[in-house]
Design a protein around this motif. Structure first.
Motif, short mmCIF file in Angstrom:
data_model
loop_
_atom_site.label_atom_id
_atom_site.label_comp_id
_atom_site.label_asym_id
_atom_site.label_seq_id
_atom_site.Cartn_x
_atom_site.Cartn_y
_atom_site.Cartn_z
N UNK A 1 -55.29 -47.97 -11.61
CA UNK A 1 -55.87 -49.40 -11.18
C UNK A 1 -54.93 -50.02 -10.10
N UNK A 2 -56.10 -50.61 -9.25
CA UNK A 2 -55.76 -51.25 -7.83
C UNK A 2 -55.83 -52.74 -8.21
N UNK B 1 -51.87 -50.10 -5.51
CA UNK B 1 -51.63 -49.86 -6.89
C UNK B 1 -51.08 -50.74 -7.72
N UNK B 2 -51.48 -50.79 -8.86
CA UNK B 2 -50.64 -51.99 -9.93
C UNK B 2 -50.12 -50.75 -10.87
N UNK B 3 -50.83 -49.71 -11.48
CA UNK B 3 -50.15 -49.00 -12.47
C UNK B 3 -51.27 -47.90 -12.68
N UNK B 4 -50.87 -47.00 -13.60
CA UNK B 4 -51.57 -45.85 -14.11
C UNK B 4 -51.60 -45.78 -15.60
N UNK B 5 -52.89 -45.79 -16.02
CA UNK B 5 -53.05 -46.05 -17.70
C UNK B 5 -53.71 -45.02 -18.22
N UNK C 1 -43.65 -51.23 -4.96
CA UNK C 1 -43.12 -51.13 -6.44
C UNK C 1 -43.74 -50.06 -7.00
N UNK C 2 -45.02 -49.62 -7.14
CA UNK C 2 -45.72 -48.53 -7.64
C UNK C 2 -46.52 -48.04 -6.73
N UNK C 3 -46.58 -46.70 -6.41
CA UNK C 3 -47.34 -45.96 -5.64
C UNK C 3 -47.83 -44.75 -6.13
N UNK C 4 -48.96 -44.07 -5.70
CA UNK C 4 -49.24 -42.84 -5.96
C UNK C 4 -49.05 -41.73 -4.92
#
Length: 234
Positions: free
Chosen positions: A123-124, A97-101, A1-4
């Motif tokens: 954040x992982x 990866x969960x998200x970027x903050x 769903x979310x990746x870098x």
């Protein structure tokens, strides 16, 4: 769903460089640093592992994590930090990866401490197994203590709002993965509709704080209490 996604342009080779505190402090005044943080859960997702940090910028319950080095993927940085802070040798592929903050702190460890620091944190999510939990050796230079929490303790308790946001984002990602699996398995439409509604509800809960604006966080170290106000983005 979310990746870098990662893009390497040209024959980049990392250069190993250590900065003394004074020099590192000057770098923090000029740069936003990249960090890799890790939200650790039990296999069933019913427990969350946090450490209570000893130093600024966050002398309270927090992720395991730290600064990424040039050339590392966020997952490689997370795996390296886990070796340092928990004594665990883990493959980078295990860090999802969960998200970027975006995080801005008024204080930091390096002098002048009141100059603060700014981070972009990836954040992982990491699931650790019972045998790995038993092998954890917490870095006592970084953390005063560590323990497991129930997710609701974090969501409803005195914890930094970023921890709560990452947990809500993880819950949304988990419901999405359940929906994705049901679609791939060809489950009944009624089952898909139930999971789709659950995903939309979790996603809306996750997005709500960000849609309202910037969170201004005030932390009283003595009482370990948080006060949060919402500000419109300028």
């Amino acid at each position: 769903m979310i990746h870098v996604p990662r893009f390497i342009t040209g024959p980049f080779k990392p250069n190993s460089l250590f900065l003394e505190d004074a020099e590192y402090g000057r770098a923090l005044d000029a740069l936003v640093k990249a960090v890799s943080d890790v939200l650790i859960t039990s296999p069933d997702g019913g427990r969350i592992f946090l450490g209570r940090r000893k130093v600024h910028p966050q002398p309270d319950w927090w992720y395991m994590g730290g600064r990424a080095k040039p050339g590392e993927t966020p997952q490689q940085a997370a795996a390296r930090v886990m070796r340092r802070e928990l004594g665990l040798q883990l493959a980078p592929a295990r860090f999802e990866v969960i998200g970027s903050y975006s995080m801005i702190w008024a204080m930091r460890e390096q002098p002048p401490a009141e100059h603060g620091t700014a981070d972009i944190s990836t954040v992982h999510h990491l699931v650790i197994q019972p045998e790995e939990e038993a092998a954890v050796q917490i870095d006592e230079k970084e953390y005063a203590e560590s323990r497991w929490f129930h997710p609701e303790e974090v969501l409803k308790g005195e914890f930094h709002p970023i921890l709560k946001q990452a947990l809500r984002d993880l819950q949304a990602k988990t419901t999405y993965k359940a929906l994705q699996q049901a679609v791939q398995q060809g489950d009944e439409d009624s089952r898909l509709a139930t999971l789709a509604r659950a995903f939309v509800a979790a996603a809306q809960e996750s997005m709500l704080p960000a849609e309202r604006g910037v969170m201004q966080v005030d932390f009283d170290e003595a009482s370990r209490k948080y006060a949060v106000t919402l500000q419109e983005e300028s």
